[in-house]
Write an enzyme that holds these catalytic residues in place. Structure first.
Site, PDB file in Angstrom:
ATOM      1  N   GLU A  90       0.817  -1.213   0.000  1.00 58.94           N
ATOM      2  CA  GLU A  90       0.000   0.000   0.000  1.00 58.94           C
ATOM      3  C   GLU A  90       0.853   1.266   0.000  1.00 58.94           C
ATOM      4  O   GLU A  90       1.940   1.307   0.563  1.00 58.94           O
ATOM      5  CB  GLU A  90      -0.937  -0.026   1.217  1.00 58.94           C
ATOM      6  CG  GLU A  90      -1.952  -1.150   1.068  1.00 58.94           C
ATOM      7  CD  GLU A  90      -2.924  -1.281   2.225  1.00 58.94           C
ATOM      8  OE1 GLU A  90      -4.108  -1.520   1.956  1.00 58.94           O
ATOM      9  OE2 GLU A  90      -2.512  -1.164   3.388  1.00 58.94           O
ATOM     10  N   CYS A 103       3.407   8.390   1.301  1.00 58.99           N
ATOM     11  CA  CYS A 103       3.939   7.400   2.234  1.00 58.99           C
ATOM     12  C   CYS A 103       4.169   6.111   1.446  1.00 58.99           C
ATOM     13  O   CYS A 103       3.229   5.521   0.919  1.00 58.99           O
ATOM     14  CB  CYS A 103       2.931   7.221   3.367  1.00 58.99           C
ATOM     15  SG  CYS A 103       3.440   6.011   4.589  1.00 58.99           S
ATOM     16  N   CYS A 110       6.721  -7.287   6.846  1.00 55.72           N
ATOM     17  CA  CYS A 110       7.897  -6.790   7.573  1.00 55.72           C
ATOM     18  C   CYS A 110       8.332  -7.865   8.548  1.00 55.72           C
ATOM     19  O   CYS A 110       7.498  -8.482   9.216  1.00 55.72           O
ATOM     20  CB  CYS A 110       7.550  -5.506   8.326  1.00 55.72           C
ATOM     21  SG  CYS A 110       8.983  -4.788   9.177  1.00 55.72           S
ATOM     22  N   CYS A 114       6.813  -5.676  14.979  1.00 53.89           N
ATOM     23  CA  CYS A 114       6.432  -4.852  16.124  1.00 53.89           C
ATOM     24  C   CYS A 114       5.008  -5.210  16.565  1.00 53.89           C
ATOM     25  O   CYS A 114       4.137  -5.453  15.733  1.00 53.89           O
ATOM     26  CB  CYS A 114       6.527  -3.374  15.787  1.00 53.89           C
ATOM     27  SG  CYS A 114       8.194  -2.869  15.343  1.00 53.89           S
ATOM     28  N   CYS A 117       1.835  -3.023  15.202  1.00 51.73           N
ATOM     29  CA  CYS A 117       1.812  -2.665  13.788  1.00 51.73           C
ATOM     30  C   CYS A 117       1.117  -3.745  12.956  1.00 51.73           C
ATOM     31  O   CYS A 117       1.479  -4.922  13.037  1.00 51.73           O
ATOM     32  CB  CYS A 117       3.256  -2.462  13.309  1.00 51.73           C
ATOM     33  SG  CYS A 117       3.388  -2.217  11.529  1.00 51.73           S
ATOM     34  N   GLY A 166       6.811  -2.209   5.752  1.00 49.23           N
ATOM     35  CA  GLY A 166       8.187  -2.687   5.680  1.00 49.23           C
ATOM     36  C   GLY A 166       9.201  -1.831   6.409  1.00 49.23           C
ATOM     37  O   GLY A 166       8.930  -0.688   6.783  1.00 49.23           O
ATOM     38  N   GLU A 167      10.366  -2.422   6.627  1.00 47.22           N
ATOM     39  CA  GLU A 167      11.483  -1.738   7.280  1.00 47.22           C
ATOM     40  C   GLU A 167      12.491  -1.373   6.181  1.00 47.22           C
ATOM     41  O   GLU A 167      13.211  -2.238   5.679  1.00 47.22           O
ATOM     42  CB  GLU A 167      12.103  -2.679   8.329  1.00 47.22           C
ATOM     43  CG  GLU A 167      13.420  -2.226   8.906  1.00 47.22           C
ATOM     44  CD  GLU A 167      13.467  -0.767   9.342  1.00 47.22           C
ATOM     45  OE1 GLU A 167      12.675  -0.357  10.195  1.00 47.22           O
ATOM     46  OE2 GLU A 167      14.311  -0.015   8.804  1.00 47.22           O
ATOM     47  N   SER A 198      12.218   6.183   7.655  1.00 47.96           N
ATOM     48  CA  SER A 198      11.827   5.855   9.018  1.00 47.96           C
ATOM     49  C   SER A 198      12.291   4.445   9.319  1.00 47.96           C
ATOM     50  O   SER A 198      12.053   3.526   8.541  1.00 47.96           O
ATOM     51  CB  SER A 198      10.303   5.954   9.150  1.00 47.96           C
ATOM     52  OG  SER A 198       9.891   5.553  10.444  1.00 47.96           O
ATOM     53  N   SER A 220      11.929   5.045  15.102  1.00 50.74           N
ATOM     54  CA  SER A 220      10.759   4.627  15.876  1.00 50.74           C
ATOM     55  C   SER A 220      11.217   4.133  17.243  1.00 50.74           C
ATOM     56  O   SER A 220      11.779   3.051  17.360  1.00 50.74           O
ATOM     57  CB  SER A 220      10.025   3.519  15.119  1.00 50.74           C
ATOM     58  OG  SER A 220       9.547   4.034  13.890  1.00 50.74           O
ATOM     59  N   LEU A 221      10.962   4.928  18.255  1.00 48.77           N
ATOM     60  CA  LEU A 221      11.498   4.647  19.592  1.00 48.77           C
ATOM     61  C   LEU A 221      10.504   3.839  20.437  1.00 48.77           C
ATOM     62  O   LEU A 221      10.801   2.744  20.863  1.00 48.77           O
ATOM     63  CB  LEU A 221      11.823   5.992  20.250  1.00 48.77           C
ATOM     64  CG  LEU A 221      13.071   6.095  21.114  1.00 48.77           C
ATOM     65  CD1 LEU A 221      14.291   5.521  20.420  1.00 48.77           C
ATOM     66  CD2 LEU A 221      13.316   7.560  21.479  1.00 48.77           C
ATOM     67  N   HIS A 222       9.367   4.409  20.713  1.00 51.15           N
ATOM     68  CA  HIS A 222       8.229   3.743  21.375  1.00 51.15           C
ATOM     69  C   HIS A 222       8.443   3.344  22.828  1.00 51.15           C
ATOM     70  O   HIS A 222       7.503   2.909  23.487  1.00 51.15           O
ATOM     71  CB  HIS A 222       7.759   2.503  20.599  1.00 51.15           C
ATOM     72  CG  HIS A 222       7.552   2.738  19.153  1.00 51.15           C
ATOM     73  ND1 HIS A 222       6.797   3.774  18.668  1.00 51.15           N
ATOM     74  CD2 HIS A 222       8.020   2.083  18.057  1.00 51.15           C
ATOM     75  CE1 HIS A 222       6.791   3.733  17.338  1.00 51.15           C
ATOM     76  NE2 HIS A 222       7.535   2.730  16.951  1.00 51.15           N
ATOM     77  N   ASN A 298      -3.038   3.553  16.264  1.00 51.84           N
ATOM     78  CA  ASN A 298      -4.162   3.306  15.357  1.00 51.84           C
ATOM     79  C   ASN A 298      -4.524   1.836  15.427  1.00 51.84           C
ATOM     80  O   ASN A 298      -3.722   0.977  15.062  1.00 51.84           O
ATOM     81  CB  ASN A 298      -3.782   3.687  13.930  1.00 51.84           C
ATOM     82  CG  ASN A 298      -3.613   5.190  13.794  1.00 51.84           C
ATOM     83  OD1 ASN A 298      -4.480   5.963  14.195  1.00 51.84           O
ATOM     84  ND2 ASN A 298      -2.492   5.609  13.259  1.00 51.84           N
ATOM     85  N   CYS A 341      -1.094   5.454  10.104  1.00 49.83           N
ATOM     86  CA  CYS A 341       0.162   4.785  10.494  1.00 49.83           C
ATOM     87  C   CYS A 341      -0.123   3.425  11.107  1.00 49.83           C
ATOM     88  O   CYS A 341      -0.939   3.306  12.007  1.00 49.83           O
ATOM     89  CB  CYS A 341       0.891   5.587  11.569  1.00 49.83           C
ATOM     90  SG  CYS A 341       1.332   7.221  11.057  1.00 49.83           S
TER      91      CYS A 341
END
Ligand code: SAH
Ligand code: SF4
Length: 373
Positions: A90, A103, A110, A114, A117, A166-167, A198, A220-222, A298, A341
């Site tokens: 997408e 985006c 991926c 995570c 996600c 994806g990463e 990212s 991306s810390l989180h 989300n 996201c």
């Protein structure tokens, strides 16, 4: 038969020279493709006729076919591209008053997995090729220009974020030429500050990107401690916070912006307490010049997680801002079409069992480490 969307200008030039063509022919070809959106060689009127006639048997210009398109009430548009073998990725266009952002996806699925996600929950199928990455921009830019009809020379997309499925730094070989096409003045001519990679924190590849093609970096810390981040972003077990932050400091030496953007997905009761906000301040302040981007979670089916309530997000942001860290809360766009996201899922043939591993895991919230002075 090669796909010319696979090549940055240097590679296209080398290929043209192999065919006995002059270097400037590659520039002409590249401009027809990326600046004008033309895929039919017959229309490339300033190419030598002999080249125009040879090209169709050697090369093509093709983005992956669009399987579907959805438009959100807020103007966000999501395309699903069929990349074959039962996989689809997408791409999301997000119009804003002052700019248009695309985006872009880098992988079908991926492998990082995570917890929060939707892409991670699907598992991993394969890396996209450069043509499939560039093809998302090529298609969207020229399709939008046709629809929006911006004045000649004006582009529809002036900001690209590698924040789709994806990463990106786990598909570095295909990513790098794609970035070069985006930045090239004969291609999309985007500024380095307006192309953002990212990453969930692939430390060695952050260093490679710094050397090869420093664009804006979002990390991306989180979580503000390794125990929690290990659970949310499994890659943290390989590259823990300390190493990641050191890589960020090194990146800043070459970065086009003088800060790193840290993304932080706000999960109710998991990483959103004021103590965790203070721990985050202690972690990054005086160490990495940064901005914080808080993304309210989300939701997607079976995530088992909840979005932090707005008051908690505001309070968390307040702690960061009081400590002098520029903090923004990302406005949710396109969630009515699952384009926000972390909601991108496309279709992925999981070949790695990542999805099964995630489904088994539960998050144990460990209190943030006490302040050390
Ligand atoms: N793989 C890269 C880029 C794609 S994800 C990365 O992880 O950075 C883009 C951003 O969306 C990341 O910051 C990611 O953590 C965040 N994200 C993922 N799932 C989310 C969700 N369900 N809600 C909000 N943000 C999410
Ligand atoms: Fe992969 Fe990024 Fe999703 Fe993590 S957040 S699973 S790294 S796409």
């Amino acid at each position: 038969m090669v796909n010319l969307l696979d090549f940055d200008l240097d590679t296209l030039t080398a290929r043209c020279e192999q065919l006995g063509e002059k270097r400037f022919r590659a520039v002409q070809l590249f401009r027809w493709i990326h600046q004008r959106g033309v895929s039919d060689f017959a229309q490339m009127s300033d190419l030598a006729r002999s080249l125009r006639e040879r090209l169709p048997s050697l090369a093509r210009v093709a983005a992956p076919p669009v399987a579907s398109e959805q438009a959100s009430d807020d103007g966000t548009t999501k395309w699903l591209f069929d990349v074959g073998g039962g996989n689809a990725v997408e791409t999301v266009y997000i119009p804003e008053p002052d700019r248009g952002t695309l985006c872009v996806s880098s992988q079908a699925g991926c492998a990082v997995g995570c917890r929060f996600c939707a892409t991670g929950h699907q598992g991993f199928s394969r890396n996209l090729t450069t043509a499939e990455i560039v093809g998302q921009l090529w298609f969207a830019e020229h399709e939008l220009r046709r629809r929006l009809g911006p004045a000649a020379g004006e582009r529809a997309i002036d900001n690209v974020v590698m924040m789709g499925m994806g990463e990106p730094l786990q598909n570095y070989g295909a990513l790098l030429p794609a970035l070069r096409v985006m930045l090239d003045d004969h291609g999309y001519g985007l500024s380095r500050r307006r192309v953002t990679v990212s990453t969930s924190g692939v430390v060695p590849m952050i260093d490679r990107l710094r050397e090869d093609c420093p664009v804006a970096l979002a990390v991306s810390l989180h979580a503000s401690d390794d125990a929690l981040r290990d659970q949310l972003v499994p890659l943290n077990r390989k590259y823990p916070l300390n190493e990641l932050l050191e890589a960020c400091v090194r990146y800043l030496e070459a970065a086009p912006r003088d800060f790193i953007t840290f993304e932080y997905c706000m999960l109710d009761g998991v990483n959103d307490t004021l103590e965790q906000a203070r721990a985050l301040v202690r972690l990054v302040r005086d160490r990495v010049a940064c901005k914080l981007n808080l993304i309210p979670f989300n939701p997607f089916a079976d995530s088992g997680l909840r979005r932090s309530p707005p008051e908690r997000v505001a309070a968390f942001a307040g702690v960061l801002q009081d400590a002098g860290i520029v903090t923004t809360v990302r406005r949710t766009r396109g969630d009515d079409i699952a384009a926000a996201c972390g909601q991108l899922a496309g279709e992925v043939r999981d070949r790695t069992r990542v999805s099964q591993r995630i489904a088994r895991g539960t998050i144990t919230v460990v209190p943030a480490a006490p302040a050390r002075r």
